[in-house]
Design a protein around this motif. Sequence first.
Motif, PDB file in Angstrom:
ATOM      1  N   TYR A  21     102.427 -32.926  86.666  1.00 44.12           N
ATOM      2  CA  TYR A  21     102.918 -33.880  87.674  1.00 44.12           C
ATOM      3  C   TYR A  21     103.133 -35.258  87.054  1.00 44.12           C
ATOM      4  CZ  TYR A  21     102.561 -37.254  91.512  1.00 44.12           C
ATOM      5  OH  TYR A  21     102.776 -38.313  92.364  1.00 44.12           O
ATOM      6  N   MET A  22     102.147 -35.753  86.329  1.00 47.25           N
ATOM      7  CA  MET A  22     102.270 -37.072  85.709  1.00 47.25           C
ATOM      8  C   MET A  22     103.406 -37.099  84.692  1.00 47.25           C
ATOM      9  SD  MET A  22      98.347 -38.474  85.191  1.00 47.25           S
ATOM     10  CE  MET A  22      97.671 -36.966  84.477  1.00 47.25           C
ATOM     11  N   THR A  23     103.537 -36.030  83.915  1.00 48.30           N
ATOM     12  CA  THR A  23     104.588 -35.974  82.901  1.00 48.30           C
ATOM     13  C   THR A  23     105.967 -35.970  83.531  1.00 48.30           C
ATOM     14  OG1 THR A  23     103.133 -34.733  81.399  1.00 48.30           O
ATOM     15  CG2 THR A  23     105.493 -34.659  80.945  1.00 48.30           C
ATOM     16  N   VAL A  24     106.162 -35.145  84.556  1.00 51.87           N
ATOM     17  CA  VAL A  24     107.479 -35.025  85.201  1.00 51.87           C
ATOM     18  C   VAL A  24     107.862 -36.322  85.913  1.00 51.87           C
ATOM     19  CG1 VAL A  24     108.770 -33.856  87.030  1.00 51.87           C
ATOM     20  CG2 VAL A  24     107.352 -32.520  85.462  1.00 51.87           C
ATOM     21  N   VAL A  25     106.940 -36.862  86.706  1.00 50.21           N
ATOM     22  CA  VAL A  25     107.236 -38.084  87.466  1.00 50.21           C
ATOM     23  C   VAL A  25     107.493 -39.261  86.529  1.00 50.21           C
ATOM     24  CG1 VAL A  25     106.277 -39.794  89.061  1.00 50.21           C
ATOM     25  CG2 VAL A  25     105.989 -37.354  89.524  1.00 50.21           C
ATOM     26  N   SER A  26     106.648 -39.423  85.529  1.00 52.49           N
ATOM     27  CA  SER A  26     106.805 -40.541  84.599  1.00 52.49           C
ATOM     28  C   SER A  26     108.071 -40.405  83.767  1.00 52.49           C
ATOM     29  CB  SER A  26     105.579 -40.646  83.690  1.00 52.49           C
ATOM     30  OG  SER A  26     104.413 -40.875  84.440  1.00 52.49           O
ATOM     31  N   THR A  27     108.390 -39.186  83.353  1.00 51.21           N
ATOM     32  CA  THR A  27     109.618 -38.958  82.590  1.00 51.21           C
ATOM     33  C   THR A  27     110.841 -39.284  83.438  1.00 51.21           C
ATOM     34  OG1 THR A  27     108.570 -37.217  81.249  1.00 51.21           O
ATOM     35  CG2 THR A  27     110.976 -37.264  81.307  1.00 51.21           C
ATOM     36  N   PHE A  28     110.828 -38.834  84.688  1.00 48.22           N
ATOM     37  CA  PHE A  28     111.958 -39.082  85.585  1.00 48.22           C
ATOM     38  C   PHE A  28     112.211 -40.579  85.763  1.00 48.22           C
ATOM     39  CE2 PHE A  28     113.498 -40.035  89.883  1.00 48.22           C
ATOM     40  CZ  PHE A  28     114.720 -39.362  89.864  1.00 48.22           C
ATOM     41  N   PHE A  29     111.177 -41.326  86.101  1.00 44.18           N
ATOM     42  CA  PHE A  29     111.363 -42.748  86.375  1.00 44.18           C
ATOM     43  C   PHE A  29     111.603 -43.560  85.097  1.00 44.18           C
ATOM     44  CE2 PHE A  29     109.435 -41.609  90.460  1.00 44.18           C
ATOM     45  CZ  PHE A  29     110.291 -42.286  91.321  1.00 44.18           C
ATOM     46  N   SER A  30     111.017 -43.131  83.987  1.00 44.47           N
ATOM     47  CA  SER A  30     111.281 -43.849  82.739  1.00 44.47           C
ATOM     48  C   SER A  30     112.729 -43.645  82.302  1.00 44.47           C
ATOM     49  CB  SER A  30     110.324 -43.383  81.636  1.00 44.47           C
ATOM     50  OG  SER A  30     110.502 -42.015  81.339  1.00 44.47           O
ATOM     51  N   TYR A  31     113.316 -42.488  82.610  1.00 42.77           N
ATOM     52  CA  TYR A  31     114.728 -42.268  82.309  1.00 42.77           C
ATOM     53  C   TYR A  31     115.619 -42.979  83.314  1.00 42.77           C
ATOM     54  CZ  TYR A  31     114.871 -39.335  78.222  1.00 42.77           C
ATOM     55  OH  TYR A  31     114.823 -38.902  76.917  1.00 42.77           O
ATOM     56  N   LEU A  32     115.168 -43.053  84.549  1.00 40.68           N
ATOM     57  CA  LEU A  32     115.920 -43.773  85.573  1.00 40.68           C
ATOM     58  C   LEU A  32     116.090 -45.239  85.178  1.00 40.68           C
ATOM     59  CD1 LEU A  32     117.158 -43.179  88.415  1.00 40.68           C
ATOM     60  CD2 LEU A  32     115.044 -44.082  89.388  1.00 40.68           C
ATOM     61  N   LEU A  33     115.062 -45.795  84.551  1.00 36.76           N
ATOM     62  CA  LEU A  33     115.103 -47.184  84.098  1.00 36.76           C
ATOM     63  C   LEU A  33     115.601 -47.306  82.656  1.00 36.76           C
ATOM     64  CD1 LEU A  33     111.633 -48.321  85.501  1.00 36.76           C
ATOM     65  CD2 LEU A  33     113.860 -48.821  86.490  1.00 36.76           C
ATOM     66  N   GLY A  34     115.226 -46.347  81.822  1.00 35.09           N
ATOM     67  CA  GLY A  34     115.511 -46.434  80.400  1.00 35.09           C
ATOM     68  C   GLY A  34     116.947 -46.150  80.015  1.00 35.09           C
ATOM     69  N   VAL A  35     117.617 -45.247  80.748  1.00 40.47           N
ATOM     70  CA  VAL A  35     119.006 -44.926  80.407  1.00 40.47           C
ATOM     71  C   VAL A  35     119.921 -46.144  80.583  1.00 40.47           C
ATOM     72  CG1 VAL A  35     121.030 -43.556  81.055  1.00 40.47           C
ATOM     73  CG2 VAL A  35     118.812 -42.442  80.785  1.00 40.47           C
ATOM     74  N   ALA A  95      98.109 -43.444  87.414  1.00 37.65           N
ATOM     75  CA  ALA A  95      98.421 -43.289  85.995  1.00 37.65           C
ATOM     76  C   ALA A  95      99.916 -43.374  85.734  1.00 37.65           C
ATOM     77  CB  ALA A  95      97.886 -41.947  85.488  1.00 37.65           C
ATOM     78  N   ASN A  96     100.721 -43.005  86.726  1.00 35.49           N
ATOM     79  CA  ASN A  96     102.171 -43.033  86.535  1.00 35.49           C
ATOM     80  C   ASN A  96     102.692 -44.438  86.268  1.00 35.49           C
ATOM     81  OD1 ASN A  96     102.716 -40.270  86.820  1.00 35.49           O
ATOM     82  ND2 ASN A  96     102.773 -40.403  89.040  1.00 35.49           N
ATOM     83  N   ILE A  97     102.027 -45.460  86.794  1.00 35.44           N
ATOM     84  CA  ILE A  97     102.508 -46.832  86.621  1.00 35.44           C
ATOM     85  C   ILE A  97     102.502 -47.252  85.153  1.00 35.44           C
ATOM     86  CG2 ILE A  97     102.241 -49.240  87.323  1.00 35.44           C
ATOM     87  CD1 ILE A  97     103.007 -47.283  89.582  1.00 35.44           C
ATOM     88  N   PRO A  98     101.364 -47.203  84.454  1.00 36.70           N
ATOM     89  CA  PRO A  98     101.397 -47.563  83.031  1.00 36.70           C
ATOM     90  C   PRO A  98     102.220 -46.589  82.190  1.00 36.70           C
ATOM     91  CG  PRO A  98      99.243 -46.691  83.630  1.00 36.70           C
ATOM     92  CD  PRO A  98      99.985 -46.926  84.902  1.00 36.70           C
ATOM     93  N   LEU A  99     102.260 -45.323  82.600  1.00 38.69           N
ATOM     94  CA  LEU A  99     103.067 -44.343  81.857  1.00 38.69           C
ATOM     95  C   LEU A  99     104.537 -44.725  81.887  1.00 38.69           C
ATOM     96  CD1 LEU A  99     101.410 -40.977  82.993  1.00 38.69           C
ATOM     97  CD2 LEU A  99     101.413 -41.910  80.674  1.00 38.69           C
ATOM     98  N   ILE A 100     105.021 -45.101  83.060  1.00 37.69           N
ATOM     99  CA  ILE A 100     106.434 -45.483  83.195  1.00 37.69           C
ATOM    100  C   ILE A 100     106.725 -46.757  82.415  1.00 37.69           C
ATOM    101  CG2 ILE A 100     108.188 -46.276  84.836  1.00 37.69           C
ATOM    102  CD1 ILE A 100     106.793 -44.433  86.917  1.00 37.69           C
ATOM    103  N   ILE A 101     105.840 -47.736  82.515  1.00 35.45           N
ATOM    104  CA  ILE A 101     106.042 -49.006  81.813  1.00 35.45           C
ATOM    105  C   ILE A 101     106.044 -48.794  80.302  1.00 35.45           C
ATOM    106  CG2 ILE A 101     105.008 -51.263  81.334  1.00 35.45           C
ATOM    107  CD1 ILE A 101     104.032 -51.295  84.225  1.00 35.45           C
ATOM    108  N   ALA A 102     105.168 -47.933  79.817  1.00 29.71           N
ATOM    109  CA  ALA A 102     105.081 -47.684  78.381  1.00 29.71           C
ATOM    110  C   ALA A 102     106.255 -46.846  77.877  1.00 29.71           C
ATOM    111  CB  ALA A 102     103.770 -46.976  78.055  1.00 29.71           C
ATOM    112  N   ALA A 103     106.713 -45.902  78.697  1.00 29.43           N
ATOM    113  CA  ALA A 103     107.750 -44.971  78.245  1.00 29.43           C
ATOM    114  C   ALA A 103     109.161 -45.535  78.353  1.00 29.43           C
ATOM    115  CB  ALA A 103     107.653 -43.671  79.046  1.00 29.43           C
TER     116      ALA A 103
END
Length: 223
Positions: A21-35, A95-103
Amino acid sequence: MEAFIDQYGALLIKATWETIYMTVVSTFFSYLLGVPLGVALSITKKGGIASSPTFNYAAGWVVNILRSVPFVILMVFIVPFTRLIAGTSIGPNAANIPLIIAATPFVARIVEQSIEEVDRGLVEAAKCMGASNFQIITKVMLVESKPSLIRGLSISSITILSYTAITGIIGAGGLGNIAITYGYQRYIESMRYSTVILLIILVVLIQLLCNIWAFKADKRNRN
């Protein structure tokens, strides 16, 4: 083995799903912002289709600063912000918050590099045909870099998966939390080995799926 499964099986299943769950959610939002950020870094370079050295320099510095902060330090440093957004500093959602910010900055650089691999001739041809910058980005750059982007996705998601294990330090749940609570603090070696094996399985699955996807997306493999 049966006794181990009876005692810890449900716990490991729950922790595995929390990690996924953490991996999928964080990956999704980090790509939403990172792309978009990665695209912006690429097109605003000198000679890019929307050259803006000042923006590129400023955005590049922000990305580099965020990437240079060790994840453990970042995770602890933004605890107040995490509480503000998630309402708590523990559990998978927090945990998703720092994961997204870091990724996100990590993803941005991967996207930037993928776009840089696109043949400049294709971009120039699109310009000559009267394509707008938005059309060049969506119809040329992102399409032509798709295989590279997918391979980058495997790197990003596996990196985020490794970060989820670190979030166990602050009780975020997942396999990292199990490894620390049971494997390290309670000296249950079977739990320590089990979490490592499960993490390896997840990494292999992510890499395999992304490899297959990238192979199918690569036009050179369609003949």
